[in-house]
Design a protein around this motif. Structure first.
Motif: not given
Length: 170
Positions: A134-135, A139-143, A148-150, A154-156
């Motif tokens: 998730r982390a 990072r790939l999405r730019g955060k 990501c939200d717990e 991951v794939g949603s």
């Protein structure tokens, strides 16, 4: 200028400057450390006060004088001399002046230590495999570094706003 450089050298235990300035700074700082050593060796009494006053004549910062008498002078108590080291670093880009780093012996400064510590912290695995995935996805999405939200897998995908469709009118 010499007093300011001595203050910075004693405060940070390393200093980067030109070679001629470094060569002038060495005996100045070594004399201050020797005076502080004599004051610390005698314990308490008038000699300590006299040593502090002699050092305060050249170093105006009380915190640096306190550090000199409390930590630096006891560190060199067994050493007869040679408290500083001069390392030549090369030439300065702008004017090709010969650059050197002056440091106190026993406090080897590593400028890359902070970066190495951060790299070790990143390399150490934290949590389960899922939380690391998730982390990485975050990072790939730019955060940056934020997982990501717990609650969401991951794939949603996030909900998108409905798209308008145009219809042809007559």
């Amino acid at each position: 200028m010499l007093r300011n450089q001595a203050t910075d050298l004693l405060r940070h235990e390393h200093l980067t400057t030109t070679v001629p300035k470094a060569k002038e700074l060495r005996p100045f700082v070594e004399r201050l450390i020797t005076i502080a050593k004599r004051g610390v060796a005698d314990g308490s009494g008038p000699r300590v006060l006299n040593a502090r006053r002699l050092v305060m004549h050249d170093i105006q910062d009380r915190d640096v004088v306190r550090k000199l008498f409390d930590t630096i002078a006891p560190r060199f108590a067994e050493r007869a001399g040679g408290y500083t080291r001069l390392l030549r670093l090369g030439f300065r880009q702008g004017d090709a002046a010969d650059i050197a780093q002056v440091e106190l012996v026993g406090s080897e400064f590593n400028p890359k230590a902070k970066a190495e510590g951060e790299a070790k912290a990143e390399a150490a695995p934290k949590g389960s495999v899922g939380s690391r995935l998730r982390a990485a996805a975050g990072r790939l999405r730019g955060k940056k570094g934020a997982p990501c939200d717990e609650t969401s897998p991951v794939g949603s995908k996030t909900k998108k706003a409905p798209t308008r469709t145009r219809t042809k009118t007559g």
